[in-house]
Design an enzyme around this catalytic site. Structure first.
Site, PDB file in Angstrom:
ATOM      1  CB  CYS A  91      -0.865   0.098   1.330  1.00 59.15           C
ATOM      2  SG  CYS A  91      -0.152  -0.308   2.798  1.00 59.15           S
TER       3      CYS A  91
ATOM      4  CG  HIS B 259      -4.141  -0.203   3.851  1.00 60.45           C
ATOM      5  ND1 HIS B 259      -3.374  -1.145   3.170  1.00 60.45           N
ATOM      6  CD2 HIS B 259      -5.385   0.155   3.023  1.00 60.45           C
ATOM      7  CE1 HIS B 259      -4.043  -1.358   1.872  1.00 60.45           C
ATOM      8  NE2 HIS B 259      -5.143  -0.495   1.732  1.00 60.45           N
TER       9      HIS B 259
ATOM     10  CG  HIS C 204      -6.600   0.614  -1.236  1.00 59.18           C
ATOM     11  ND1 HIS C 204      -6.667  -0.063  -0.193  1.00 59.18           N
ATOM     12  CD2 HIS C 204      -7.582   0.367  -2.318  1.00 59.18           C
ATOM     13  CE1 HIS C 204      -8.055  -0.915  -0.495  1.00 59.18           C
ATOM     14  NE2 HIS C 204      -8.420  -0.720  -1.400  1.00 59.18           N
TER      15      HIS C 204
END
Length: 243
Positions: free
Chosen positions: A136, A186, A198
């Site tokens: 990510c 994240h 993402h």
């Protein structure tokens, strides 16, 4: 190109001023001397410094050298066989300072980078920063680097680096963060219309790059991440190395 012997000689001669090397190929960096878990990747052209020699030796006989990437101060371990892909840098890395206004003009291209990355076959790769497979924060770092903006490496570092903004005030190019109350684990890039792009994992996510909704009304992946939403922020500066 340099050899391990060259590194040893340069390291011993540079106690006051560390030698800076430039990667001649994409290289993997690991999170320990065993070199069995990817920490990050160094794209061709990136600069690094050797932190210490002698090397550490794992049980299978492989050796690795501790290094620091110059652009984001990120540490890792470089396998000895990859030393041949280093060359002494002609000039030291110099970070470029950018104003918030300059950064704003570059954001559309950073967003375009992520869309182009999504169009390639890819899967989620812990430590991936050079594509086609990213984690990510690696995707975020790569997207911003592609337009000359440097970000720290990990999601929690990126969260600490940016300027917080309210979810209601999100603009395309802002970063959105997810995780626990204790830490961001994240990150995604807001692209407008309550959506973000993402690279998410296989167990929780899409096993690669995708677009999800900041809403309880999305599918199961969007809902899962939305319940872990920590906040958002705006990139106002390009990272300046601390070392």
């Amino acid at each position: 190109m340099v050899s391990l012997t060259d590194l040893q000689a340069a390291f011993e001669a540079s106690s006051s001023q560390p030698v800076e090397y430039q990667c001649q190929a994409h290289l993997n960096l690991y999170d320990g001397p065993e070199s069995d878990r990817l920490a990050t990747q160094a794209a061709k052209g990136r600069h690094l410094q050797i932190l210490s020699i002698p090397t550490a030796t794992s049980s299978n006989g492989a050796t690795a050298i501790p290094v620091r990437l110059c652009e984001d101060d990120y540490p890792g371990w470089l396998r000895v066989e990859d030393v041949a892909e280093l060359a002494i840098a002609a000039t030291a890395y110099q970070a470029i300072a950018l104003s918030a206004a300059e950064i704003q003009t570059r954001l559309p291209e950073a967003i375009a980078f992520t869309y182009a990355a999504m169009q390639q076959a890819n899967y989620y790769l812990w430590g991936g920063t050079v594509g086609p497979n990213y984690d990510c924060s690696g995707l975020m770092q790569a997207a911003f680097t592609s337009v000359g903006i440097q970000l720290p490496r990990d999601a929690y570092q990126q969260e600490a680096f940016i300027q917080p903004v309210a979810i209601e005030e999100l603009q395309p190019g802002d970063l959105v963060f997810f995780g626990s109350p204790a830490k961001a684990t994240h990150v995604g890039l807001y692209v407008g219309d309550h959506s973000y792009i993402h690279s998410s994992g296989k167990e929780q996510g899409r096993n690669g790059i995708g677009i999800d909704r900041l809403s309880e009304q999305g599918d199961i992946v969007s809902q899962t991440y939305y319940r872990q939403l920590r906040g958002a922020g705006r990139v106002m500066a390009s990272y300046q190395p601390q070392s």
